[in-house]
Structures are given as structure tokens and as C-alpha cells.
Design a protein around this motif. Sequence first.
Motif, PDB file in Angstrom:
ATOM      1  N   SER A  48       0.750  -1.191   0.129  1.00 60.90           N
ATOM      2  CA  SER A  48       0.059   0.041  -0.177  1.00 60.90           C
ATOM      3  C   SER A  48       0.867   1.411   0.023  1.00 60.90           C
ATOM      4  O   SER A  48       1.922   1.245   0.694  1.00 60.90           O
ATOM      5  N   THR A  73      -3.336   5.072  -2.797  1.00 63.26           N
ATOM      6  CA  THR A  73      -4.344   6.062  -2.521  1.00 63.26           C
ATOM      7  C   THR A  73      -3.695   7.481  -2.594  1.00 63.26           C
ATOM      8  O   THR A  73      -2.808   7.781  -2.344  1.00 63.26           O
ATOM      9  N   ARG A 109      -7.266  11.704   7.551  1.00 63.77           N
ATOM     10  CA  ARG A 109      -8.182  10.940   7.788  1.00 63.77           C
ATOM     11  C   ARG A 109      -7.713   9.563   7.389  1.00 63.77           C
ATOM     12  O   ARG A 109      -8.707   9.049   6.607  1.00 63.77           O
ATOM     13  N   LEU A 110      -6.934   9.187   7.727  1.00 65.13           N
ATOM     14  CA  LEU A 110      -6.403   7.704   7.206  1.00 65.13           C
ATOM     15  C   LEU A 110      -5.950   6.900   8.579  1.00 65.13           C
ATOM     16  O   LEU A 110      -5.429   7.432   9.580  1.00 65.13           O
ATOM     17  N   SER A 111      -6.089   5.501   8.483  1.00 69.15           N
ATOM     18  CA  SER A 111      -5.673   4.713   9.538  1.00 69.15           C
ATOM     19  C   SER A 111      -4.179   4.645   9.830  1.00 69.15           C
ATOM     20  O   SER A 111      -3.476   4.901   8.926  1.00 69.15           O
ATOM     21  N   ALA A 112      -4.008   4.581  11.395  1.00 69.69           N
ATOM     22  CA  ALA A 112      -2.540   4.654  11.483  1.00 69.69           C
ATOM     23  C   ALA A 112      -1.944   3.317  10.977  1.00 69.69           C
ATOM     24  O   ALA A 112      -2.409   2.244  10.811  1.00 69.69           O
ATOM     25  N   GLU A 113      -0.782   3.393  10.817  1.00 66.26           N
ATOM     26  CA  GLU A 113       0.236   2.366  10.336  1.00 66.26           C
ATOM     27  C   GLU A 113      -0.408   1.426   9.210  1.00 66.26           C
ATOM     28  O   GLU A 113      -0.414   0.329   9.303  1.00 66.26           O
ATOM     29  N   SER A 114      -0.884   2.180   8.197  1.00 66.26           N
ATOM     30  CA  SER A 114      -1.836   1.678   6.894  1.00 66.26           C
ATOM     31  C   SER A 114      -0.795   1.632   5.743  1.00 66.26           C
ATOM     32  O   SER A 114      -1.188   0.854   4.715  1.00 66.26           O
ATOM     33  N   GLN A 136       2.071  13.518  10.837  1.00 71.43           N
ATOM     34  CA  GLN A 136       0.858  12.997  10.263  1.00 71.43           C
ATOM     35  C   GLN A 136       1.354  11.726   9.188  1.00 71.43           C
ATOM     36  O   GLN A 136       0.701  10.689   9.317  1.00 71.43           O
ATOM     37  N   ARG A 139       2.496   8.881  11.288  1.00 72.86           N
ATOM     38  CA  ARG A 139       1.505   8.110  12.001  1.00 72.86           C
ATOM     39  C   ARG A 139       0.975   7.324  10.982  1.00 72.86           C
ATOM     40  O   ARG A 139       0.485   5.986  11.357  1.00 72.86           O
ATOM     41  N   VAL A 140       0.593   7.474   9.879  1.00 77.65           N
ATOM     42  CA  VAL A 140       0.204   6.665   8.570  1.00 77.65           C
ATOM     43  C   VAL A 140       1.283   5.584   8.188  1.00 77.65           C
ATOM     44  O   VAL A 140       0.455   4.555   7.434  1.00 77.65           O
ATOM     45  N   LYS A 142       3.470   2.469   8.394  1.00 79.39           N
ATOM     46  CA  LYS A 142       3.857   1.286   8.882  1.00 79.39           C
ATOM     47  C   LYS A 142       5.451   1.403   9.599  1.00 79.39           C
ATOM     48  O   LYS A 142       6.256   2.106   9.002  1.00 79.39           O
TER      49      LYS A 142
END
Length: 207
Positions: A48, A73, A109-114, A136, A139-140, A142
Motif C-alpha cells: 500500500s 491512495t 483521515r487515514l488509519s494509523a500504520e496502514s 501525520q 502516523r500513517v 507502518k
Amino acid sequence: MGLFKDFVSQTRKPQGFLGKVMLGGMNSGHAKMADWGLSHLPEIAPESAVDLGCGGGRNAGELMKKYPKAHVTAIDYSELSVKKARAYNRDRIAAGRCTVQQGDVSDLRLSAESFDLATAFETIYFWPGLVKCFEQVVRVLKPGGYFMICNESDGTDDAGLKYEKIIDGMKSHTVEEIEGALKAAGFSEVTSDHHPSKPWIAVLARK
């Protein structure tokens, strides 16, 4: 100067007729620089990736070519850019390989570690506070994920400094400023490269 300023200011948040004109040339106009930046990415196989400030969507498409198994994304602050990026990547979106959405890099507005990889081409000039925005990104990502920044201006070139004075909210950052902000935001490894004949810079950070 009025019309010229209005036009070049569209680089910050394309909108209206001038924004459409700007986006029309953005993908091709930045292609060589973006490809140079992409060449700095390590030998990885991300599942991803997220392209922040995706503009017309060309670089998100190139990420999918480079990483054929990755879902990408693409995010942009401009609603017009989102529409352009969706049109550019319509086939990949239909195939389930790409998502394009509107968003603010200072409040993702994204999931953490994704994400395994994040990229930012010609966009951090307009980010409202590098450390805050880079936090930020941290945070997102991995653990072990990469963040690659590619800019046409190294913060010292005449063209970059000229546009900085014309475009409200623009700041051409030096490599030192970018590296310092990345480390302050929590990245553990930061390397950079400067094009041998142009003011292009590529900065690669790892979480």
C-alpha cells in the motif's frame, strides 16, 4: 502581474478555469522531475502506498506501474485535482488498485500504520507547518515505511525564491530544513540527493 499571479497561484489549490488550465499541464510538465525522484525509491515491494498532494494523478499512476501489486491512495486538498486524478486513473480505480480522495495533509483521515510508502511531489511548499504535517505521515506509515519528497526547488534557486514571493503561502524549503523537520517529526533515517545540474531535490526518510 495580476493574471500571472492568479495563474501560478493555482499550484497551491487548483480551482476554477485557471485551475483546470494548470492541471492540464501539470502531469506532463513535472514528469521528468517526478521520474527522477521515483528513481530514488529503494528496492521494496509495498502493498500500500499514498501519494500526498497528488495533483493531476500522474505520479500515483507511475507508482502503480513501479509496484504492480500495490494499492495506491491519492490525496489532494483541491476538489478539482481529485476529479482530474480520478479521470487520469479511472481504469486503475475500476480495477480496485487506486483510491483518490480529498484530504488535508495536516489532518490525514487515514488509519494509523496502514502504508508501506508515502510520496510527496512538488507539494510540501504549501504544507502548513512541516513538522506537524510530517508527524501525520509518520502516523500513517507502518514501522520501517518510507517517505519520499521530491521538489523542483532546493530553496536557494532563483526561480523557487521568485515564486515564493508571488504565491501566497508558498515556502521553498532547503534540504537542511526538510531533513531537520523529518527528524523532529520522528523519522529515524533521512538521506537526500541533489540533481547534478538542476535545483531538483529528493529526500528519502524511513520510519
